[in-house]
Design an enzyme around this catalytic site. Structure first.
Site, PDB file in Angstrom:
ATOM      1  N   ASN A 126      30.155  -2.178  19.853  1.00 22.35           N
ATOM      2  CA  ASN A 126      31.227  -3.124  20.190  1.00 22.35           C
ATOM      3  C   ASN A 126      31.013  -4.513  19.584  1.00 22.35           C
ATOM      4  O   ASN A 126      31.682  -5.463  19.977  1.00 22.35           O
ATOM      5  CB  ASN A 126      31.345  -3.259  21.707  1.00 22.35           C
ATOM      6  CG  ASN A 126      31.803  -1.979  22.374  1.00 22.35           C
ATOM      7  OD1 ASN A 126      32.564  -1.215  21.794  1.00 22.35           O
ATOM      8  ND2 ASN A 126      31.330  -1.742  23.588  1.00 22.35           N
ATOM      9  N   HIS A 128      39.192  -0.227  33.871  1.00 19.68           N
ATOM     10  CA  HIS A 128      37.767   0.092  33.750  1.00 19.68           C
ATOM     11  C   HIS A 128      37.166   0.591  35.056  1.00 19.68           C
ATOM     12  O   HIS A 128      37.627   0.252  36.149  1.00 19.68           O
ATOM     13  CB  HIS A 128      37.016  -1.157  33.272  1.00 19.68           C
ATOM     14  CG  HIS A 128      35.616  -0.896  32.863  1.00 19.68           C
ATOM     15  ND1 HIS A 128      34.547  -1.102  33.710  1.00 19.68           N
ATOM     16  CD2 HIS A 128      35.101  -0.431  31.690  1.00 19.68           C
ATOM     17  CE1 HIS A 128      33.419  -0.789  33.076  1.00 19.68           C
ATOM     18  NE2 HIS A 128      33.735  -0.378  31.859  1.00 19.68           N
ATOM     19  N   GLU A 147      43.999  -4.554  31.827  1.00 22.72           N
ATOM     20  CA  GLU A 147      43.106  -4.976  30.754  1.00 22.72           C
ATOM     21  C   GLU A 147      43.929  -5.523  29.603  1.00 22.72           C
ATOM     22  O   GLU A 147      45.110  -5.179  29.455  1.00 22.72           O
ATOM     23  CB  GLU A 147      42.237  -3.808  30.278  1.00 22.72           C
ATOM     24  CG  GLU A 147      41.329  -3.254  31.362  1.00 22.72           C
ATOM     25  CD  GLU A 147      40.380  -2.181  30.843  1.00 22.72           C
ATOM     26  OE1 GLU A 147      40.005  -2.229  29.653  1.00 22.72           O
ATOM     27  OE2 GLU A 147      40.008  -1.299  31.637  1.00 22.72           O
ATOM     28  N   SER A 162      39.639   0.081  26.856  1.00 23.51           N
ATOM     29  CA  SER A 162      38.370   0.399  26.200  1.00 23.51           C
ATOM     30  C   SER A 162      38.312   1.789  25.600  1.00 23.51           C
ATOM     31  O   SER A 162      37.539   2.013  24.663  1.00 23.51           O
ATOM     32  CB  SER A 162      37.213   0.235  27.191  1.00 23.51           C
ATOM     33  OG  SER A 162      37.383   1.098  28.301  1.00 23.51           O
ATOM     34  N   ASP A 194      41.302  -8.255  32.621  1.00 23.86           N
ATOM     35  CA  ASP A 194      39.975  -8.035  32.064  1.00 23.86           C
ATOM     36  C   ASP A 194      40.141  -7.943  30.545  1.00 23.86           C
ATOM     37  O   ASP A 194      40.692  -6.967  30.039  1.00 23.86           O
ATOM     38  CB  ASP A 194      39.381  -6.740  32.631  1.00 23.86           C
ATOM     39  CG  ASP A 194      38.015  -6.403  32.041  1.00 23.86           C
ATOM     40  OD1 ASP A 194      37.582  -7.066  31.074  1.00 23.86           O
ATOM     41  OD2 ASP A 194      37.378  -5.460  32.533  1.00 23.86           O
ATOM     42  N   HIS A 253      37.666  -6.536  25.594  1.00 16.65           N
ATOM     43  CA  HIS A 253      37.794  -6.108  24.198  1.00 16.65           C
ATOM     44  C   HIS A 253      38.801  -6.934  23.409  1.00 16.65           C
ATOM     45  O   HIS A 253      39.069  -6.642  22.243  1.00 16.65           O
ATOM     46  CB  HIS A 253      38.168  -4.625  24.151  1.00 16.65           C
ATOM     47  CG  HIS A 253      37.128  -3.735  24.750  1.00 16.65           C
ATOM     48  ND1 HIS A 253      36.035  -3.287  24.031  1.00 16.65           N
ATOM     49  CD2 HIS A 253      36.997  -3.247  26.006  1.00 16.65           C
ATOM     50  CE1 HIS A 253      35.284  -2.537  24.826  1.00 16.65           C
ATOM     51  NE2 HIS A 253      35.839  -2.505  26.028  1.00 16.65           N
ATOM     52  N   LYS A 281      30.733  -7.754  23.670  1.00 25.79           N
ATOM     53  CA  LYS A 281      31.528  -7.126  22.606  1.00 25.79           C
ATOM     54  C   LYS A 281      31.595  -8.078  21.414  1.00 25.79           C
ATOM     55  O   LYS A 281      30.613  -8.297  20.742  1.00 25.79           O
ATOM     56  CB  LYS A 281      32.911  -6.745  23.130  1.00 25.79           C
ATOM     57  CG  LYS A 281      32.943  -5.463  23.966  1.00 25.79           C
ATOM     58  CD  LYS A 281      32.393  -5.629  25.337  1.00 25.79           C
ATOM     59  CE  LYS A 281      32.514  -4.373  26.167  1.00 25.79           C
ATOM     60  NZ  LYS A 281      31.912  -4.546  27.519  1.00 25.79           N
TER      61      LYS A 281
END
Length: 390
Positions: free
Chosen positions: A46, A132, A176, A180, A205, A208, A237
């Site tokens: 990542n 997540h 998110e 992910s 969140d 990423h 990440k």
């Protein structure tokens, strides 16, 4: 009894080709990883911008140990909170446009801390179905009423929110920025509009998205033009280090400082790490060239992989999921690539839904065009052999 329980569960995992193996490596970066003394191309990490090995980041960590040492020595409520931690929190708050930032040892603990501290009986917790595991676990243990909405489905979210409008409890929607496992982006503008209409809060969140989206890498929310009530950013990440932060208003920060058990009862990460994070974020702020290179590499991969018979999920992010279907095929494909100097781990249930075992291919700015061509040619060769039964 214990032996029987453990034996049966392990045998179950083996029978489903679902055994997870931790394979020690000799060091990874944005492009390669050392496996069994062999340097192979890394398409599973990542480290999207290659900052884990950036000289300025390493130098900041090393130089600061002379002042702060290599450990924090305690909770931030005791001795672990230094001027370096304070400076990073202020930098993050100013950069991302919030009153305050609070540092956590991981994104997992940050998500759990917020949900555990804020949600009470009578409240409503509404999460995207693919959020997540750290979010789902905290939500399932929360005394609040927990419901999920279909992935990225704002109509379903609207229905969920409508059912809360006559209740006296608080409502928190969680999604998110970039997911992910599927690599797709949440419809943040539409979700933000809905939460405001129903007087609920929005938590995003952006593990990423931070570093790779938005102006100066400010993340998915900046790219969507929205400001959530709570923003979670993680540093393992694109930032290239580790740890996380919760961004929020001053009142919420004061509340979390008093009631977030994951903050109060955890040893703070070292000040030297904080200094490395400060340097990494400075590189992100001036890292348009890294984001442009990443975007170009993603485009190249999708062009070259478009003809593959395996399903490549739609994603404009660094996460490019290639669906194999069953666990055995995903494992066989991963092993085939490893034998050719390509490190791509198979992702299997329960991390992803049954029948969607996959390669979670991650592209970074550090990859070279030749790396991507090597990967897509190997994928094509495997598919040809698989179809012919070899």
């Amino acid at each position: 009894m214990w032996h029987t329980f453990l034996s049966e569960r392990l045998q179950q995992a083996r029978g489903q080709d679902a055994v997870r193996v931790r394979e020690a490596n000799g060091g990874a970066d944005g492009r390669t990883v050392l496996i069994n003394d062999q340097r192979v191309i890394n398409f599973s990490g990542n480290d999207y911008l290659g900052l884990s090995r950036h000289p300025a980041v390493i130098r900041a960590w090393c130089d600061s140990t002379a002042q702060f040492g290599v450990g924090s020595g305690g909770s931030g409520h005791v001795t672990g909170y230094t001027t370096a931690h304070q400076s990073l929190e202020q930098m993050l708050a100013d950069w991302l446009g919030f009153d305050r930032a609070i540092l956590f040892v991981s994104g997992f603990s940050a998500n759990q801390a917020v949900i555990t501290a804020l949600m009470q009986a009578g409240d409503h917790l509404i999460c995207d179905k693919l959020a997540h595991a750290s979010i789902m676990e905290a939500a399932m243990h929360s005394p609040a009423e927990f419901t999920r909405f279909h992935h990225n489905d704002t109509n379903h979210l609207s229905t969920r929110l409508h059912r809360t409008q006559h209740d006296s409890g608080k409502a928190l929607v969680i999604t998110e920025g970039i997911f992910s496992m599927d690599g797709d982006t949440a419809p943040l503008l539409e979700i933000r509009t809905l939460t405001r209409q129903h007087n609920s809060w929005l938590m995003v969140d952006d593990a990423h998205g931070i570093g790779v989206c938005g102006a100066e890498g400010k993340g998915s929310c900046d790219a969507a033009g929205i400001h959530p009530d709570i923003l979670i950013v993680t540093f393992g990440k694109a930032v290239g280090v580790s740890g996380a932060a919760v961004l929020c208003n001053a009142q919420t920060a004061d509340y979390l400082t008093q009631y977030a058990r994951h903050l109060i009862y955890s040893t703070t990460f070292p000040a030297a790490q904080t200094c490395a994070l400060y340097a990494a974020i400075q590189e992100i702020q001036r890292g348009d060239h890294l984001r442009e290179r990443l975007a170009d590499n993603i485009h190249t991969f999708r062009q070259q992989a478009a003809h593959l018979p395996l399903q490549l999920l739609p994603s404009s992010s660094a996460i490019q999921p290639l669906i194999a279907g069953d666990n055995a095929t995903a494992l066989a494909l991963s092993h085939y690539l490893q034998a050719r100097g390509l490190w791509v781990k198979a992702i299997r249930p329960p991390t992803v839904p049954p029948g969607t075992a996959r390669l979670r291919i991650t592209i970074t700015s550090a990859h070279q065009k030749a790396d991507i061509t090597l990967l897509t040619e190997a994928l094509d060769a495997f598919c040809c052999q698989y179809r012919s039964g070899e």
